[in-house]
Scaffold this active site. Structure first.
Site, mmCIF file in Angstrom:
data_model
loop_
_atom_site.group_PDB
_atom_site.id
_atom_site.type_symbol
_atom_site.label_atom_id
_atom_site.label_comp_id
_atom_site.label_asym_id
_atom_site.label_seq_id
_atom_site.Cartn_x
_atom_site.Cartn_y
_atom_site.Cartn_z
ATOM 1 C CG ASN A 148 -2.088 -0.947 1.071
ATOM 2 O OD1 ASN A 148 -2.655 -1.065 -0.002
ATOM 3 N ND2 ASN A 148 -2.448 -1.632 2.146
ATOM 4 C CG HIS A 171 -7.442 -9.266 2.226
ATOM 5 N ND1 HIS A 171 -6.370 -9.751 2.937
ATOM 6 C CD2 HIS A 171 -7.775 -8.088 2.815
ATOM 7 C CE1 HIS A 171 -6.077 -8.913 3.917
ATOM 8 N NE2 HIS A 171 -6.919 -7.912 3.868
#
Length: 435
Positions: A148, A171
């Site tokens: 990220n 996810h």
């Protein structure tokens, strides 16, 4: 023919273990080589020990190697899984502590917002070097990114490195549907769904069971349960008409409505600084794994249904399946910017990852996603164009930051974070501009 899978940042042992537990559960992958890379020799050794243990528990015998040299690890790779976190916990604490002195609240700080901006800026130099290495030593590899801020990193990779086989994996869509299926009391395997938007702010556009729309049932459940209404995601669902695909803690950071207001923090039970606790938990879990390996004690081997092993299995074996991927918006969502990275369903088979065209999002959802992608683009422009003013422009455009601070303090905060992270930023972005 052997398949080589390289894990970059394998010292993120907890995540490496989960991915390998999923990967080693496939009996039909054939001959496989797992190459682990990390610059921290101790963490790398722990990852290697864990990988060997998981392989034994799963009853498979891949070749498992470990490298502190990234190019050696990448040589001949078919897949590269990126799970690097630049600066680790120290940098994350800086991303929380410095803004907190200005009264700026964050919960996770890894996607957009001031934390996401500086996590991206310190990751970009690494991504550029990784892209150059892949181009030279494994140009046909698929780069599966977990690091990220997902959308910013994938946009930067595609613009700054020229790589085309890049997909970001998260996810959040899967676990959102999993949680809603449990809440509604329907089997997950029987739920039909479609989501689209941007990473951590995608939307369930379709949620059905046996041909019936589940949204009316979800709305009725929230109407009956006052505790459900004290969650950001349910508040957004009630007002926007669609359920967001990331947790309430995350979702609160991407809009200007919640974190700035004491009453909303209380009403919606928002855990300020929550990610710092997660960082400490990850460190504790790593230490537990390291001690267990040293003592020859058993490790927990659990799959988590992550997408990277599914993508690898589908491409290697030709097994078709759908996953959610983060890819450049080349005509996939009509009312979002073409240069942005969007999260959409992707068919995966022997020919690779093929994104699904969605068309137009409902306008209220597109409006929020456009604000997110506009901020992302300014961060990428700062790095690609070597323009430090764009760091400040991105912070000014960020919904939660702009709702909290006047513009002079936004610029001062950016200067403070540039000072704090200077050695990790590309040189042109280390300028202190003043307010």
């Amino acid at each position: 023919m052997s398949t080589k899978i390289t894990f970059v940042g394998a010292g993120s042992v907890v995540f490496t273990q989960s991915l390998l537990a999923d990967l080693f559960a496939y009996p039909d992958l054939g001959e496989t080589e797992i190459a682990l890379h990390d610059i921290d020799a101790e963490r790398l050794a722990t990852a290697l020990g864990a990988a060997r243990y998981i392989a034994t528990e799963r009853g498979v015998k891949p070749a498992i190697t470990a490298y502190t040299d990234r190019r050696e690890a990448l040589e001949g790779a078919d897949f590269v899984v990126n799970i690097v976190q630049i600066g680790m916990g120290e940098a994350t604490r800086t991303d929380f502590e410095v803004p907190a002195r200005y009264g700026l609240r964050q919960t996770i700080g890894d996607t957009i917002g001031i934390g996401g901006i500086f996590r991206a800026l310190r990751t970009f130099p690494f991504l550029k070097a990784l892209g150059e290495d892949i181009t030279e030593v494994c140009p046909d590899a698929w780069l599966l990114n977990y690091t990220n801020p997902m959308a910013m990193n994938v946009q930067y990779l595609t613009e700054a490195t020229g790589l085309t086989r890049v997909v970001g994996l998260c996810h959040s869509v899967y676990w959102t549907v999993h949680g809603l299926a449990e809440l509604l009391g329907v089997p997950l395997s029987e739920v039909v769904y479609r989501a689209a938007g941007v990473n951590h702010q995608a939307w369930l556009l379709r949620l059905e069971h046996e041909g019936a729309d589940l949204y009316p049932r979800l709305a009725a459940l929230a109407e009956e349960d006052g505790e459900l209404r004290r969650r950001v995601r349910f508040d957004m669902f009630r007002r926007l008409g669609y359920y967001p695909t990331e947790t309430s803690e995350h979702s609160a950071e991407y809009v200007p409505w919640y974190l700035h207001h004491d009453s909303e923090v209380e009403r919606l039970r928002l855990p300020i600084g929550d990610y710092l606790g997660i960082v400490e938990e990850n460190v504790a879990t790593y230490e537990q794994t390291r001690r267990a390996l040293a003592a020859d004690a058993p490790l927990t081997v659990e799959g988590t249904n992550e997408y990277a092993p599914q993508v690898i299995h589908s491409i290697v074996t030709g097994t078709p399946r759908t996953v959610y991927g983060n890819v450049p918006n080349h005509g996939l969502i009509d009312n979002l910017p073409a240069h942005g990275v969007v999260e959409v369903p992707c068919l995966v088979d022997a020919s690779g990852v093929q994104p699904t065209r969605i068309g137009a999002l409902p306008p209220q959802l597109a409006a929020l996603n456009r604000a997110y992608l506009s901020m992302n683009d300014l961060v990428v422009r700062a790095a690609v164009d070597n323009e430090p003013r764009h760091i400040r422009h991105a912070a000014m455009a960020d919904p939660a930051t702009a709702a909290t601070l006047p513009v002079e303090q936004i610029w001062q905060l950016c200067d403070d974070l540039v000072r704090a992270h200077a050695d990790r930023l590309q040189p042109a972005l280390r300028a202190i501009l003043g307010s």
